[in-house]
Design an enzyme around this catalytic site. Structure first.
Site, PDB file in Angstrom:
ATOM      1  N   ARG A  34       4.318   0.935  -6.977  1.00 39.85           N
ATOM      2  CA  ARG A  34       4.435   0.079  -5.788  1.00 39.85           C
ATOM      3  C   ARG A  34       3.329  -1.215  -5.939  1.00 39.85           C
ATOM      4  O   ARG A  34       3.403  -2.184  -5.240  1.00 39.85           O
ATOM      5  CB  ARG A  34       4.078   0.710  -4.334  1.00 39.85           C
ATOM      6  CG  ARG A  34       4.994   1.900  -4.058  1.00 39.85           C
ATOM      7  CD  ARG A  34       4.481   2.688  -3.068  1.00 39.85           C
ATOM      8  NE  ARG A  34       4.353   2.200  -1.534  1.00 39.85           N
ATOM      9  CZ  ARG A  34       5.294   2.355  -0.869  1.00 39.85           C
ATOM     10  NH1 ARG A  34       6.526   2.821  -0.980  1.00 39.85           N
ATOM     11  NH2 ARG A  34       5.087   1.593   0.239  1.00 39.85           N
ATOM     12  N   HIS A  68      28.648 -38.066 -10.497  1.00 40.18           N
ATOM     13  CA  HIS A  68      27.924 -38.842 -11.548  1.00 40.18           C
ATOM     14  C   HIS A  68      27.830 -38.119 -13.018  1.00 40.18           C
ATOM     15  O   HIS A  68      27.034 -38.185 -13.738  1.00 40.18           O
ATOM     16  CB  HIS A  68      26.524 -39.321 -11.198  1.00 40.18           C
ATOM     17  CG  HIS A  68      26.599 -39.909  -9.891  1.00 40.18           C
ATOM     18  ND1 HIS A  68      26.723 -41.240  -9.783  1.00 40.18           N
ATOM     19  CD2 HIS A  68      26.355 -39.588  -8.537  1.00 40.18           C
ATOM     20  CE1 HIS A  68      26.769 -41.702  -8.549  1.00 40.18           C
ATOM     21  NE2 HIS A  68      26.408 -40.703  -7.900  1.00 40.18           N
ATOM     22  N   LYS A 125       8.117 -10.907 -15.642  1.00 41.13           N
ATOM     23  CA  LYS A 125       7.718 -11.235 -14.469  1.00 41.13           C
ATOM     24  C   LYS A 125       6.750 -12.288 -13.890  1.00 41.13           C
ATOM     25  O   LYS A 125       6.974 -13.181 -13.143  1.00 41.13           O
ATOM     26  CB  LYS A 125       7.217  -9.960 -13.761  1.00 41.13           C
ATOM     27  CG  LYS A 125       6.967 -10.136 -12.082  1.00 41.13           C
ATOM     28  CD  LYS A 125       8.454 -10.127 -11.248  1.00 41.13           C
ATOM     29  CE  LYS A 125       8.298 -10.293  -9.977  1.00 41.13           C
ATOM     30  NZ  LYS A 125       9.492 -10.710  -9.349  1.00 41.13           N
ATOM     31  N   ASN A 185      -0.602   1.580   5.841  1.00 47.12           N
ATOM     32  CA  ASN A 185       0.013   0.772   5.161  1.00 47.12           C
ATOM     33  C   ASN A 185       0.800  -0.345   6.144  1.00 47.12           C
ATOM     34  O   ASN A 185       1.446   0.308   7.122  1.00 47.12           O
ATOM     35  CB  ASN A 185       1.276   1.300   4.325  1.00 47.12           C
ATOM     36  CG  ASN A 185       2.466   0.373   3.519  1.00 47.12           C
ATOM     37  OD1 ASN A 185       2.120  -0.667   3.332  1.00 47.12           O
ATOM     38  ND2 ASN A 185       3.593   1.044   3.700  1.00 47.12           N
ATOM     39  N   GLY A 186       0.634  -1.433   6.028  1.00 51.48           N
ATOM     40  CA  GLY A 186       1.174  -2.467   7.046  1.00 51.48           C
ATOM     41  C   GLY A 186       0.307  -3.532   7.388  1.00 51.48           C
ATOM     42  O   GLY A 186      -0.733  -3.914   6.813  1.00 51.48           O
ATOM     43  N   LYS A 232      19.282 -17.231 -10.403  1.00 50.92           N
ATOM     44  CA  LYS A 232      19.505 -15.818 -10.092  1.00 50.92           C
ATOM     45  C   LYS A 232      20.782 -15.314 -11.235  1.00 50.92           C
ATOM     46  O   LYS A 232      20.713 -14.485 -11.909  1.00 50.92           O
ATOM     47  CB  LYS A 232      20.012 -15.570  -8.893  1.00 50.92           C
ATOM     48  CG  LYS A 232      18.785 -15.498  -7.769  1.00 50.92           C
ATOM     49  CD  LYS A 232      17.752 -14.595  -7.997  1.00 50.92           C
ATOM     50  CE  LYS A 232      16.605 -14.994  -8.741  1.00 50.92           C
ATOM     51  NZ  LYS A 232      15.578 -15.877  -8.315  1.00 50.92           N
ATOM     52  N   TRP A 248      -2.739  -2.511  -1.734  1.00 49.58           N
ATOM     53  CA  TRP A 248      -2.540  -3.668  -2.386  1.00 49.58           C
ATOM     54  C   TRP A 248      -2.823  -4.764  -1.024  1.00 49.58           C
ATOM     55  O   TRP A 248      -2.685  -4.486   0.092  1.00 49.58           O
ATOM     56  CB  TRP A 248      -0.816  -3.711  -2.130  1.00 49.58           C
ATOM     57  CG  TRP A 248      -0.321  -4.955  -2.287  1.00 49.58           C
ATOM     58  CD1 TRP A 248       0.369  -5.918  -1.045  1.00 49.58           C
ATOM     59  CD2 TRP A 248       0.184  -5.881  -3.544  1.00 49.58           C
ATOM     60  NE1 TRP A 248       0.983  -6.916  -1.667  1.00 49.58           N
ATOM     61  CE2 TRP A 248       0.899  -6.864  -2.975  1.00 49.58           C
ATOM     62  CE3 TRP A 248       0.273  -5.521  -4.827  1.00 49.58           C
ATOM     63  CZ2 TRP A 248       1.377  -7.899  -4.141  1.00 49.58           C
ATOM     64  CZ3 TRP A 248       0.507  -6.517  -5.779  1.00 49.58           C
ATOM     65  CH2 TRP A 248       1.215  -7.566  -5.367  1.00 49.58           C
ATOM     66  N   GLU A 285      18.534 -22.394  -6.416  1.00 49.35           N
ATOM     67  CA  GLU A 285      17.924 -20.758  -6.562  1.00 49.35           C
ATOM     68  C   GLU A 285      19.369 -19.745  -6.952  1.00 49.35           C
ATOM     69  O   GLU A 285      19.297 -18.985  -7.687  1.00 49.35           O
ATOM     70  CB  GLU A 285      17.301 -20.375  -5.338  1.00 49.35           C
ATOM     71  CG  GLU A 285      16.870 -19.064  -5.324  1.00 49.35           C
ATOM     72  CD  GLU A 285      15.812 -18.645  -6.290  1.00 49.35           C
ATOM     73  OE1 GLU A 285      15.585 -19.329  -7.242  1.00 49.35           O
ATOM     74  OE2 GLU A 285      15.661 -17.446  -6.323  1.00 49.35           O
ATOM     75  N   CYS A 337       0.866  -1.008  -0.067  1.00 45.99           N
ATOM     76  CA  CYS A 337      -0.049  -0.133   0.024  1.00 45.99           C
ATOM     77  C   CYS A 337       0.718   1.402  -0.076  1.00 45.99           C
ATOM     78  O   CYS A 337       2.066   1.363   0.455  1.00 45.99           O
ATOM     79  CB  CYS A 337      -0.884   0.067   1.573  1.00 45.99           C
ATOM     80  SG  CYS A 337      -1.927  -1.377   1.527  1.00 45.99           S
ATOM     81  N   GLU A 368      19.784 -16.097 -15.073  1.00 45.97           N
ATOM     82  CA  GLU A 368      18.696 -15.337 -15.439  1.00 45.97           C
ATOM     83  C   GLU A 368      19.006 -13.508 -15.584  1.00 45.97           C
ATOM     84  O   GLU A 368      18.585 -13.128 -16.636  1.00 45.97           O
ATOM     85  CB  GLU A 368      17.284 -15.520 -14.866  1.00 45.97           C
ATOM     86  CG  GLU A 368      17.210 -14.813 -13.605  1.00 45.97           C
ATOM     87  CD  GLU A 368      15.885 -14.912 -12.869  1.00 45.97           C
ATOM     88  OE1 GLU A 368      14.728 -14.997 -13.517  1.00 45.97           O
ATOM     89  OE2 GLU A 368      15.750 -14.978 -11.589  1.00 45.97           O
TER      90      GLU A 368
HETATM   91  O1  M6R Z   1       4.785 -15.929  -9.813  1.00 47.93           O
HETATM   92  P1  M6R Z   1       5.402 -17.262  -9.554  1.00 47.93           P
HETATM   93  O2  M6R Z   1       6.117 -17.503  -8.329  1.00 47.93           O
HETATM   94  O3  M6R Z   1       4.480 -18.545 -10.042  1.00 47.93           O
HETATM   95  O4  M6R Z   1       6.601 -17.160 -10.840  1.00 47.93           O
HETATM   96  C1  M6R Z   1       7.249 -18.518 -10.966  1.00 47.93           C
HETATM   97  C2  M6R Z   1       8.563 -18.016 -11.673  1.00 47.93           C
HETATM   98  O5  M6R Z   1       7.989 -17.529 -13.048  1.00 47.93           O
HETATM   99  C3  M6R Z   1       9.434 -17.141 -11.065  1.00 47.93           C
HETATM  100  O6  M6R Z   1       9.982 -17.660  -9.907  1.00 47.93           O
HETATM  101  C4  M6R Z   1      10.648 -16.911 -12.146  1.00 47.93           C
HETATM  102  O7  M6R Z   1      11.370 -18.241 -12.361  1.00 47.93           O
HETATM  103  C5  M6R Z   1      11.671 -15.782 -11.546  1.00 47.93           C
HETATM  104  N1  M6R Z   1      11.959 -14.827 -12.618  1.00 47.93           N
HETATM  105  C6  M6R Z   1      12.677 -16.179 -11.003  1.00 47.93           C
HETATM  106  O8  M6R Z   1      13.723 -15.147 -10.405  1.00 47.93           O
END
Ligand code: M6R
Length: 606
Positions: free
Chosen positions: A27, A502, A601, A101-102, A483, A75, A479, A2, A486
């Site tokens: 936001r 392996h 996104k 907000n919070g 990062k 939000w 993960e 928010c 990507e």
């Molecule tokens: O909104 P979601 O968590 O379902 O999204 C899943 C993936 O598309 C998302 O985590 C994507 O891999 C990101 N770009 C990773 O940083």
């Protein structure tokens, strides 16, 4: 997340608030509202679901013109995005209007108490307790300030609040705890807002309110006080030299870096879940015969981490499955005894929703964890939890990942309790460890960023990285690799370290960087073996390990030390340096981490 804004002064407030709301748009929001006091000393509330322009076209926020106004873009966290739940919220007599907000943690107790005292509630929000608490004070004959300070002393949780009242229409009172709030001063009037960009076109003289403080704003002055004892504090305004674009990122060069740094706050919010939803989801999980943790991308790695937690704490086998593979792989096995826990930051990922739909048609129980109230996932889930991270703008998931892991850890603990798998002492100890996590992350961010920056500089030109972890750290390796891949486009592999012999070990030659994730858990001895194997073949070893782990330090070319944590929670602090590493390698390569090529996104197409 928010956004709030308020203005009192010589100028017409409506235009200032409307423009300020537009600058808070970035936001993320689902509804908009304003509160003003008209010439007859009546509160005028205008609010609805929708974009700012839509709500303005429908309700004309520019009328009636006034010199005092509050604005809010919401939000949703508590209660769906509806007109009733949109802010501002009012007391019973329409004398007090509040924007917030919070997350108010103790709102349920307060709401029950206020309802018993005769107050009428119209929304499902946590915020609505605030105007009613202020009303209590006003009914008892207190001044607006005394009634407000008493109300604020009763609420627990995070808040940036702005409040107006017809009792004293020449004041805005605002308060802050853990949610951002700034004040602004100009020759024309006084402002408050969730962030600087909202007020920057009107003033660059800004005062940041600290946790536990409130401010009384009048047209030509402001007073700051400490909430706990009412002592007046003196604070000079700072002159802000940022552009509006820089200010939206709160001075950070990219949203990704801002969001990495927001993690202590988003993790604190993830600890403020409503117990009844945790209980409900844990009960459904307990009843299931087959439990699938369904997600894509980063959310899938949060599920992998949590599958270790469910097994170790609740002695429950769960299957983390990539959404797009679920129907092919497990579809035929789904039935009434299946429970699907779908995890999705956006709640809109096509593959996840498709798999959820499939399972729903086969009578499986659908549960959700998401960051977006009102998303499709919340609509199709029997029960869901909102992780409360606030909108994530960077394409690379950062704060949403750590919050997902923390929510899932709380769920695993709850399930362990329901199933009677842990002693009270063990539960208490784990709870204390969970509560310490935001602090640990804060410490890592404060003390390790420069080191990570230097490591990024040293290795930025490498053509290939390998990430290895064992046990729960497999999730961190995966993960961390995602990062880097990507946002810096550096080809990278990630494996459970036990698998390295392996196959992956064949790519190792002189100088190939291998990143080991090695918290001090029961896998440490074996991972030391893996480090030695890689070292013997010429790999450069970068280890993320526990502070003071001399043995690992001696075997490594570079180390990033993390304070001691419960190993089951290590995926949260141990991912922080890997997020920073990906960010700084992208910067070294001249790339924009907020706009990685080919990525969206939210992936809402097959
Ligand atoms: O909104 P979601 O968590 O379902 O999204 C899943 C993936 O598309 C998302 O985590 C994507 O891999 C990101 N770009 C990773 O940083």
């Amino acid at each position: 997340m928010c956004g709030i804004i308020g203005y009192i002064g010589k100028d017409v407030a409506n235009k200032i608030i409307l423009e300020g709301l537009k600058r808070l748009e970035y936001r993320g929001y689902d509804s908009v509202g304003t509160a003003t006091i008209d010439a007859k000393n009546h509160l005028i509330i205008k609010k609805d679901v929708g974009r700012i322009e839509e709500v303005n076209t429908k309700l004309n926020l520019l009328e009636p013109a006034s010199n005092i106004m509050l604005g809010h873009c919401r939000w949703a966290t508590h209660g769906a995005p509806t007109r009733e739940n949109a802010h501002p919220h009012l007391d019973c007599k329409n004398n007090v209007a509040v924007v917030h907000n919070g997350v108010i943690e103790n709102f349920l107790e307060l709401k029950e108490e206020l309802i018993e005292g005769g107050h009428k509630f119209v929304s499902r929000t946590d915020t609505e307790v605030v105007p009613h608490l202020v009303e209590e004070g006003l009914n008892a004959g207190l001044s607006f300030y005394d009634a407000t300070v008493n109300a604020i002393r009763r609420i627990k949780g995070s808040y940036a609040l702005a409040i107006i009242s017809t009792r004293e229409p020449d004041k805005i009172i605002c308060a802050r705890n853990e949610s951002p709030l700034v004040l602004g001063v100009s020759d024309s009037g006084t402002f408050c807002a969730s962030d600087i960009p909202a007020i920057l076109p009107y003033t660059n003289k800004v005062i940041v309110l600290n946790n536990g403080e409130l401010a009384i704003l009048e047209a030509n002055k402001f007073v700051i006080k400490r909430v706990s004892d009412g002592i007046t504090l003196s604070r000079e305004a700072k002159v802000i030299e940022w552009s509006i674009e820089q200010a939206e990122k709160q001075g950070y060069p990219h949203f990704m870096l801002k969001e990495i740094h927001e993690q202590p706050t988003s993790l604190r919010n993830a600890l403020r879940l409503q117990e009844q939803y945790l209980d409900l989801i844990a009960t459904f999980l307990d009843r299931g015969e087959k439990i699938f943790l369904l997600a894509a991308g980063t959310s899938h790695y949060a599920c992998i981490a949590s599958s270790y937690m469910f097994s170790k704490l609740a002695r429950l086998a769960t299957y983390p499955i990539i959404s797009s593979e679920f129907i092919e792989n497990y579809g035929e096995s789904v039935g009434i005894d299946t429970v699907i826990l779908a995890v999705s930051q956006s709640g809109e990922t096509y593959d996840t929703l498709k798999a959820v739909d499939y399972a729903r048609m086969r009578a499986a129980t659908i549960l959700g964890i998401t960051n977006v109230v009102g998303s499709t996932l919340t609509r199709v889930s029997r029960a869901y939890i909102v992780q409360q991270s606030g909108p994530e703008i960077g394409v690379a998931a950062t704060k949403s990942y750590t919050a997902q892991v923390l929510v899932l850890a709380q769920l695993a603990l709850k399930l362990a309790k329901i199933r009677g798998k842990l002693s009270q002492d063990e539960i208490d100890e784990l709870k204390a460890s969970l509560n310490r996590i935001p602090e640990v992350v804060e410490n890592v961010l404060e003390t390790r960023e420069e080191k990570v920056k230097a490591i990024a500089k040293k290795y930025a030109k490498e053509k290939l990285f390998l990430f290895l972890g064992r046990g729960i750290s497999t999730a961190t390796a995966l993960e961390g690799r995602l990062k880097l891949l990507e946002i810096s486009y550096t080809p990278s592999l990630a494996y459970p370290a036990g698998e390295s012999k392996h196959g992956p070990i064949s790519i190792i030659e002189d100088g190939v960087p291998v990143i080991f994730i090695c918290p001090n858990d029961e896998t440490r001895k074996e991972i030391i073996g893996n480090i030695m194997e890689m070292k013997a073949r010429g790999a450069k070893i970068i280890s993320v390990c526990e502070k003071g782990d001399q043995k690992i330090a001696n075997l490594s070319d570079d180390i990033i030390e993390i304070p001691k944590v419960n190993p089951l929670l290590s995926p949260i602090p141990y991912i922080i340096p890997l997020q920073l590493l990906a960010y700084y390698i992208a910067i070294e390569k001249g790339l924009d981490p907020d706009k990685p090529r080919n990525l969206a996104k939210s992936v809402t197409v097959p």
